[in-house]
Design a protein around this motif. Structure first.
Motif, PDB file in Angstrom:
ATOM      1  N   SER A 287     -10.733   1.714 -22.852  1.00 28.81           N
ATOM      2  CA  SER A 287     -11.859   1.191 -22.071  1.00 28.81           C
ATOM      3  C   SER A 287     -12.549   0.000 -22.740  1.00 28.81           C
ATOM      4  O   SER A 287     -13.288  -0.725 -22.091  1.00 28.81           O
ATOM      5  N   ILE A 288     -12.306  -0.201 -24.018  1.00 31.25           N
ATOM      6  CA  ILE A 288     -12.907  -1.321 -24.753  1.00 31.25           C
ATOM      7  C   ILE A 288     -11.762  -2.173 -25.293  1.00 31.25           C
ATOM      8  O   ILE A 288     -10.995  -1.717 -26.137  1.00 31.25           O
ATOM      9  N   PRO A 289     -11.605  -3.391 -24.822  1.00 25.82           N
ATOM     10  CA  PRO A 289     -10.476  -4.223 -25.261  1.00 25.82           C
ATOM     11  C   PRO A 289     -10.581  -4.619 -26.735  1.00 25.82           C
ATOM     12  O   PRO A 289     -11.662  -4.645 -27.310  1.00 25.82           O
ATOM     13  N   GLY A 290      -9.431  -4.917 -27.314  1.00 23.98           N
ATOM     14  CA  GLY A 290      -9.413  -5.470 -28.660  1.00 23.98           C
ATOM     15  C   GLY A 290      -9.036  -4.495 -29.746  1.00 23.98           C
ATOM     16  O   GLY A 290      -9.266  -4.792 -30.925  1.00 23.98           O
ATOM     17  N   TYR A 291      -8.447  -3.364 -29.398  1.00 21.09           N
ATOM     18  CA  TYR A 291      -8.076  -2.375 -30.402  1.00 21.09           C
ATOM     19  C   TYR A 291      -6.597  -2.046 -30.329  1.00 21.09           C
ATOM     20  O   TYR A 291      -6.018  -1.948 -29.248  1.00 21.09           O
ATOM     21  N   ILE A 292      -6.007  -1.874 -31.501  1.00 20.77           N
ATOM     22  CA  ILE A 292      -4.638  -1.398 -31.628  1.00 20.77           C
ATOM     23  C   ILE A 292      -4.691  -0.189 -32.548  1.00 20.77           C
ATOM     24  O   ILE A 292      -5.301  -0.242 -33.620  1.00 20.77           O
ATOM     25  N   LEU A 293      -4.073   0.900 -32.137  1.00 24.82           N
ATOM     26  CA  LEU A 293      -4.079   2.125 -32.936  1.00 24.82           C
ATOM     27  C   LEU A 293      -2.735   2.294 -33.635  1.00 24.82           C
ATOM     28  O   LEU A 293      -1.684   2.235 -32.997  1.00 24.82           O
ATOM     29  N   PHE A 294      -2.762   2.478 -34.944  1.00 25.01           N
ATOM     30  CA  PHE A 294      -1.559   2.710 -35.751  1.00 25.01           C
ATOM     31  C   PHE A 294      -1.685   4.085 -36.381  1.00 25.01           C
ATOM     32  O   PHE A 294      -2.660   4.357 -37.072  1.00 25.01           O
ATOM     33  N   THR A 295      -0.701   4.948 -36.129  1.00 23.84           N
ATOM     34  CA  THR A 295      -0.784   6.344 -36.573  1.00 23.84           C
ATOM     35  C   THR A 295       0.443   6.766 -37.382  1.00 23.84           C
ATOM     36  O   THR A 295       1.232   7.593 -36.938  1.00 23.84           O
ATOM     37  N   PRO A 296       0.610   6.213 -38.589  1.00 20.74           N
ATOM     38  CA  PRO A 296       1.718   6.719 -39.403  1.00 20.74           C
ATOM     39  C   PRO A 296       1.464   8.195 -39.707  1.00 20.74           C
ATOM     40  O   PRO A 296       0.317   8.659 -39.642  1.00 20.74           O
TER      41      PRO A 296
END
Length: 171
Positions: free
Chosen positions: A72-81
């Motif tokens: 819902s809020i642009p500008g995020y990338i989630l990385f889940t090693p």
């Protein structure tokens, strides 16, 4: 292009990403725990792209809230090693072939009666491997133990390139 990094971890994981951020003119901050990541997303004050790094092995209970927010809020990338320790092990910096075998099929090695989580197992495995390599034994609270992983060569060529981070950070 990513210009900010937020880590769930405030210890060695943060130290690693902060070293990377400094060398690439980025800002890195830690959320000081998995329950605080959502607060960092809500309090974002600019339109830059932010990479959020969380340990997949320990983040499950927070994942739904985080996904709702970043969708819902642009500008995020989630990385889940799997975990930060898994990321270090996967880089093969310690040159221990048995580690890569374990990482291919961790479920064949992790005994749940001994380890509360996979993250605990990977931390113990990294600690054992660093002791065997006669380097500073890895410890979540010991900044000296992270130094061998944060050299330019190891950070970029080994850790970043051996993971999906190469696509996210486009180094």
């Amino acid at each position: 292009m990513v210009s900010n990094i937020i880590t769930e971890d405030s210890k060695t994981g943060y130290e690693f990403y902060n070293e990377y951020a400094i060398s690439h003119n980025m800002i890195c901050e830690h959320a000081d725990g998995k329950t605080n990541v959502s607060k960092r997303i809500i309090n974002k004050s600019n339109s830059d792209v932010t990479l959020i790094v969380v340990d997949g092995a320990a983040y499950g209970s927070e994942m739904n809230n985080t996904m709702i927010l970043i969708n819902s809020i642009p500008g995020y990338i989630l990385f889940t090693p799997e975990s930060f320790e898994w990321l270090l092990l996967n880089s093969n910096i310690l040159n221990k072939p048995y580690i890569l075998d374990i990482l291919k099929e961790p479920y064949n090695y992790i005994e749940s009666s001994e380890f509360f989580s996979w993250e605990n197992y990977f931390t113990e495995l990294l600690n054992k491997a660093t002791r065997e390599s006669e380097v500073v034994p890895y410890s979540k609270g010991n900044n000296k133990s992270i130094r061998m992983f944060t050299t330019e060569k190891n950070m970029k060529k080994k850790i970043i390139e051996s993971s999906d981070l190469r696509y996210l950070l486009k180094t």
